[in-house]
Design an enzyme around this catalytic site. Structure first.
Site, PDB file in Angstrom:
ATOM      1  CG  PHE A 149      32.352-104.360   2.026  1.00 56.26           C
ATOM      2  CD1 PHE A 149      31.870-104.836   3.240  1.00 56.26           C
ATOM      3  CD2 PHE A 149      33.724-104.207   1.879  1.00 56.26           C
ATOM      4  CE1 PHE A 149      32.743-105.161   4.280  1.00 56.26           C
ATOM      5  CE2 PHE A 149      34.600-104.523   2.908  1.00 56.26           C
ATOM      6  CZ  PHE A 149      34.102-105.004   4.105  1.00 56.26           C
TER       7      PHE A 149
ATOM      8  CE  LYS B 292      39.723-106.402  -0.560  1.00 60.52           C
ATOM      9  NZ  LYS B 292      38.600-105.534  -0.218  1.00 60.52           N
TER      10      LYS B 292
ATOM     11  CG  ASP C 217      35.688 -98.427  -2.001  1.00 58.56           C
ATOM     12  OD1 ASP C 217      36.783 -98.889  -2.395  1.00 58.56           O
ATOM     13  OD2 ASP C 217      35.130 -98.814  -0.961  1.00 58.56           O
TER      14      ASP C 217
HETATM   15  C1  LIG Z   1      38.075-104.796   0.893  1.00 61.77           C
HETATM   16  C2  LIG Z   1      37.355-103.535   0.622  1.00 61.77           C
HETATM   17  C3  LIG Z   1      37.371-102.473   1.554  1.00 61.77           C
HETATM   18  C4  LIG Z   1      38.027-102.594   2.896  1.00 61.77           C
HETATM   19  O1  LIG Z   1      39.399-102.789   2.798  1.00 61.77           O
HETATM   20  P1  LIG Z   1      40.220-103.379   4.067  1.00 61.77           P
HETATM   21  O2  LIG Z   1      41.640-103.309   3.620  1.00 61.77           O
HETATM   22  O3  LIG Z   1      39.714-104.755   4.305  1.00 61.77           O
HETATM   23  O4  LIG Z   1      39.943-102.475   5.195  1.00 61.77           O
HETATM   24  C5  LIG Z   1      36.720-101.310   1.210  1.00 61.77           C
HETATM   25  N1  LIG Z   1      36.100-101.175   0.031  1.00 61.77           N
HETATM   26  C6  LIG Z   1      36.049-102.163  -0.879  1.00 61.77           C
HETATM   27  C7  LIG Z   1      35.343-101.944  -2.180  1.00 61.77           C
HETATM   28  C8  LIG Z   1      36.668-103.373  -0.605  1.00 61.77           C
HETATM   29  O5  LIG Z   1      36.608-104.377  -1.499  1.00 61.77           O
END
Ligand SMILES: *Cc1c(COP(=O)(O)O)cnc(C)c1O
Length: 428
Positions: free
Chosen positions: A168, A282, A253
């Site tokens: 994700f 986040k 990420d």
């Molecule tokens: C939440 C998340 C995203 C996306 O972040 P948003 O601020 O919701 O756009 C991307 N990568 C990971 C691993 C995430 O947990």
């Protein structure tokens, strides 16, 4: 409000609540009725209407109290209404709120320096600020497209990007192309091309997929949305070796795992590798929206040149002040030690609960599996009992509480869990 004079007459002390027309109805049910007629239905029906928070606690419109074990999905690193973060944000806003990227401001520069120092970034490393995680990954996607690019401005022969099954990376088109879940992707195809998803955690599959046509490999150290699945030991090292050999970028990420979530600044800081780029968001702003792309080393940091990327809000003074305050509070209150301590306590306690079959994760990013597909019912039972948790899958519960969660607070959830599981099973 028609002119500047009228604006001056606004009572600056008036609480936000006076801007919200209650129309005499203030219960959660009243608000949800209004929600459903005015908000787009992409999130389904919100579980509760929340009106106030303090530390790890929040309260809903009906006055009910909850222990927040989800922290706005790994966002509220210091809980709700942290006094230091609140005061820094307020004072920055009262000094200078927004300037655009035609200009810069001290908080932006100080935060970039701080992030590079905390992540032990090598000389020549740089930062690009965004407003969210998906935007940080969009920036990384564009960075990848410039790897191996020709001087004529075309993208060159590195047409492929590798991501993992279960990944994700966000919901905007580029980040969505990196995201694996079909239900998220299919309604929006065609997505930006060239992304190949390979089996999770399989080193042989990774080595077979990487060659000189690959621009970058995107990895989450722990897949959060997929139920808190850590990469197997050795995988990151193998990925680093294979990408280095083929000239592909290794992009991590850490949007969910970064900024203390695992008890370290980056989940990968002990992995013995230096990535080419890291994305953050986040927890970075302690609840205030901000994301970042960190590029490691001179070569990667110069892939995107002047004019090739941009943002209006990214890196604005208030957002960067919020992040500076968050990082400072995490450091000065020794929050990382708390994360390790309370995380271990929770994992040990969870593993001992009847009906819990597996516990995963690191620090305060925790996933646990149940012996029946009752996770959504556990979320509901939890809310009724005053706990906010999340179910990323039918038999999986995720916890990503504020990093300041105390052992006592964690203990109340452990004590309540057997009854929540029973309630969920009875409801079936
Ligand atoms: C939440 C998340 C995203 C996306 O972040 P948003 O601020 O919701 O756009 C991307 N990568 C990971 C691993 C995430 O947990």
């Amino acid at each position: 409000m028609s002119n500047v004079e009228d604006l001056d007459k606004l009572d600056h002390q008036s609480p936000v609540v006076e801007l919200v027309e209650t129309k005499g109805h203030t219960s959660g049910a009243d608000w949800l009725a209004r929600y459903s007629t005015s908000l787009m239905g992409v999130f389904g029906t919100p579980q509760r209407v929340l009106v106030r928070g303090a530390g790890c606690l929040v309260w809903d419109a009906d006055g009910k109290e909850y222990l927040d074990l989800l922290g706005g999905i790994a966002v509220n690193a210091l809980g709700h209404a942290h006094p230091f973060v609140t005061s820094v944000i307020s004072s920055q806003l009262a000094t200078l709120g927004h300037v655009s990227n035609f200009f810069t401001s001290p908080t932006q520069i100080a935060l970039a320096e701080k992030l590079l120092a905390l992540t032990h970034a090598p000389a020549g490393s740089k930062v690009f600020f965004t407003n969210s995680g998906t935007e940080a990954n969009e920036a990384a996607f564009k960075l990848a497209r410039r790897n191996g690019a020709g001087p004529d401005g075309t993208t060159g022969k590195r047409t492929k990007i590798i991501a993992l099954e279960g990944a994700f990376h966000g919901r905007t088109m580029g980040a969505l192309a990196l995201t694996a879940k079909k239900a998220y992707r299919l309604p929006f195809e065609p997505l930006p091309g060239g992304v190949v998803h390979i089996p999770f955690g399989d080193v042989a599959a990774l080595e077979a997929a990487i060659d000189e046509t690959v621009a970058a490999v995107f990895l989450e150290p722990i897949q959060g949305e997929a139920g808190v699945r850590p990469l197997p030991p050795g995988y990151l090292k193998a990925a680093r070796e294979a990408t280095t050999k083929a000239g592909a970028l290794l992009i991590l990420d850490e949007v969910q795992t970064g900024i203390g979530r695992t008890g370290k600044w980056l989940a990968t800081e002990d992995a013995g590798i230096v990535p080419d780029a890291v994305t953050l968001a986040k927890g970075l702003g302690g609840g205030f929206p901000i994301g970042a792309l960190l590029t490691f080393g001179e070569r990667t940091s110069s892939l995107l040149s002047a004019g090739q990327h941009g943002t209006t809000f990214g890196g604005n003074p208030v957002a960067t002040a919020a992040a500076l305050a968050t990082l400072h509070a995490i450091e000065s209150q020794r929050v990382l030690e708390n994360v390790a301590l309370v995380g271990d306590y929770l994992r040990t306690g969870l593993a001992a609960v009847d009906g819990v079959t597996e516990v995963r994760g690191e620090g305060l990013l925790i996933g646990f599996d149940l012996d029946a597909d009752v996770a959504p019912a556990v979320v509901t039972a939890g809310l009724d009992a005053g706990f906010i948790v999340n179910s990323p899958g039918p038999h999986t519960i995720r916890l990503a509480p504020p990093l300041i969660l105390t052992k006592d607070q964690a203990g109340t959830f452990l004590a309540a869990l057997p009854a929540l599981l029973q309630t969920a099973k009875d409801a079936q």
